[in-house]
Design a protein around this motif. Sequence first.
Motif, PDB file in Angstrom:
ATOM      1  N   ARG A 125      -5.689  13.290   0.536  1.00 21.87           N
ATOM      2  CA  ARG A 125      -6.705  11.922  -0.688  1.00 21.87           C
ATOM      3  C   ARG A 125      -7.468  12.581  -1.797  1.00 21.87           C
ATOM      4  O   ARG A 125      -8.544  13.516  -1.250  1.00 21.87           O
ATOM      5  CB  ARG A 125      -6.845  10.807  -0.121  1.00 21.87           C
TER       6      ARG A 125
ATOM      7  N   PRO B  23     -11.804   5.804  -3.336  1.00 25.79           N
ATOM      8  CA  PRO B  23     -10.675   4.656  -3.914  1.00 25.79           C
ATOM      9  C   PRO B  23     -11.641   3.260  -4.634  1.00 25.79           C
ATOM     10  O   PRO B  23     -12.928   3.538  -4.803  1.00 25.79           O
ATOM     11  CB  PRO B  23     -10.218   4.084  -2.765  1.00 25.79           C
TER      12      PRO B  23
ATOM     13  N   ARG C  36      -1.324   5.257  -8.638  1.00 27.58           N
ATOM     14  CA  ARG C  36      -2.359   5.667  -7.381  1.00 27.58           C
ATOM     15  C   ARG C  36      -3.645   6.303  -7.759  1.00 27.58           C
ATOM     16  O   ARG C  36      -4.490   6.335  -5.957  1.00 27.58           O
ATOM     17  CB  ARG C  36      -1.421   6.418  -6.704  1.00 27.58           C
TER      18      ARG C  36
ATOM     19  N   TYR D  60      -2.184   2.387  10.412  1.00 17.23           N
ATOM     20  CA  TYR D  60      -3.317   1.956   9.706  1.00 17.23           C
ATOM     21  C   TYR D  60      -3.407   0.453  10.095  1.00 17.23           C
ATOM     22  O   TYR D  60      -2.462  -0.620  10.277  1.00 17.23           O
ATOM     23  CB  TYR D  60      -3.362   2.509   8.437  1.00 17.23           C
TER      24      TYR D  60
ATOM     25  N   ILE E 212       0.632   3.596  -3.205  1.00 19.78           N
ATOM     26  CA  ILE E 212       0.424   5.715  -2.916  1.00 19.78           C
ATOM     27  C   ILE E 212       1.805   6.546  -3.293  1.00 19.78           C
ATOM     28  O   ILE E 212       1.225   7.441  -4.238  1.00 19.78           O
ATOM     29  CB  ILE E 212       0.441   5.664  -0.943  1.00 19.78           C
TER      30      ILE E 212
ATOM     31  N   LEU F 297       0.859  -1.014  -0.169  1.00 18.89           N
ATOM     32  CA  LEU F 297      -0.493   0.295   0.064  1.00 18.89           C
ATOM     33  C   LEU F 297       1.492   1.190   0.117  1.00 18.89           C
ATOM     34  O   LEU F 297       0.191   2.166  -0.553  1.00 18.89           O
ATOM     35  CB  LEU F 297      -0.592   0.259   1.019  1.00 18.89           C
ATOM     36  N   ARG F 298       2.123   1.130   0.349  1.00 21.30           N
ATOM     37  CA  ARG F 298       2.715   2.251   0.880  1.00 21.30           C
ATOM     38  C   ARG F 298       3.368   2.893  -0.406  1.00 21.30           C
ATOM     39  O   ARG F 298       3.715   3.948  -0.421  1.00 21.30           O
ATOM     40  CB  ARG F 298       3.721   2.318   1.943  1.00 21.30           C
TER      41      ARG F 298
ATOM     42  N   LEU G 102      -5.934   4.625  -5.464  1.00 20.17           N
ATOM     43  CA  LEU G 102      -5.932   4.520  -4.152  1.00 20.17           C
ATOM     44  C   LEU G 102      -7.107   5.661  -3.529  1.00 20.17           C
ATOM     45  O   LEU G 102      -7.249   6.007  -2.948  1.00 20.17           O
ATOM     46  CB  LEU G 102      -5.105   5.075  -3.480  1.00 20.17           C
TER      47      LEU G 102
ATOM     48  N   THR H 106      -9.681   0.449   2.535  1.00 22.86           N
ATOM     49  CA  THR H 106      -8.732   1.531   1.467  1.00 22.86           C
ATOM     50  C   THR H 106      -8.693   2.649   2.236  1.00 22.86           C
ATOM     51  O   THR H 106      -7.445   3.333   2.311  1.00 22.86           O
ATOM     52  CB  THR H 106      -8.963   0.902  -0.043  1.00 22.86           C
TER      53      THR H 106
ATOM     54  N   VAL I  39      -5.587   5.242   3.290  1.00 20.29           N
ATOM     55  CA  VAL I  39      -4.603   5.582   2.794  1.00 20.29           C
ATOM     56  C   VAL I  39      -4.630   6.734   3.686  1.00 20.29           C
ATOM     57  O   VAL I  39      -3.696   7.237   3.538  1.00 20.29           O
ATOM     58  CB  VAL I  39      -5.206   6.029   1.645  1.00 20.29           C
ATOM     59  N   ASP I  40      -5.508   7.929   4.219  1.00 16.19           N
ATOM     60  CA  ASP I  40      -5.776   8.931   5.387  1.00 16.19           C
ATOM     61  C   ASP I  40      -5.370   9.093   5.988  1.00 16.19           C
ATOM     62  O   ASP I  40      -4.320  10.015   6.546  1.00 16.19           O
ATOM     63  CB  ASP I  40      -7.137   8.571   5.425  1.00 16.19           C
TER      64      ASP I  40
END
Length: 203
Positions: A143, A147, A108, A182, A102, A98-99, A111, A169, A173-174
């Motif tokens: 964001r 997503p 991205r 997270y 982004i 995930l990281r 996302l 998700t 992300v936030d």
Amino acid sequence: MIVTEVTKILSREENVFIVDTSNEIAGDGDIPHHCMGDARRMMVKSLQNQAGVMIECVQNHTPSVMVIDEIGRTRVVEAAQTSRNCGVRMIASAHGDLRSLIKNKEIRGFLGGLKTVMLGDAEAKGLQKKNGSKTINKQLTLRAATPIFDIIIELKRGRLHEWHVIEDTAKAVDNILSGQMYDIQKRMRCIESGKIYVEQVKS
């Protein structure tokens, strides 16, 4: 392959279409492999045509679920967003956790994408106090949109009996963008008994 198994299960009750770019899901022959169940396949002759085939699938076949074997280009993300806006549920694979996704400018967008906002003096000072930061930052990365995919499953190379499930998700992300940890649901399968063990962890 997890994508193949999910496709097979969903095809029992849903109208599932596979947009198969490299034939990794349904096989390389003219007749789709039986592992895809009752799902139907649309083969993609060239990577450049993947997004167009996705839109064609939505317009001509009205799928309830679309399966993409890999997202790697901006046009594919845009086509996936268009399909989602038409009410199609999306299942896809992408390389990276995930990281790292982004940070990937090309994809991205699935996302939610990123946007930069400027804060006023009072807002910046309030955020500094909330985060316990020593510096005041008036520029904030957020964001940009919802997503395309509600849930993400991370697979680690070589760890065949372990999955990391990110159930929200948008929230994950936030949290990353705000410098926080997270939630992850870590699932592990015992090789001997086949039992699944679940643990809630932070990443």
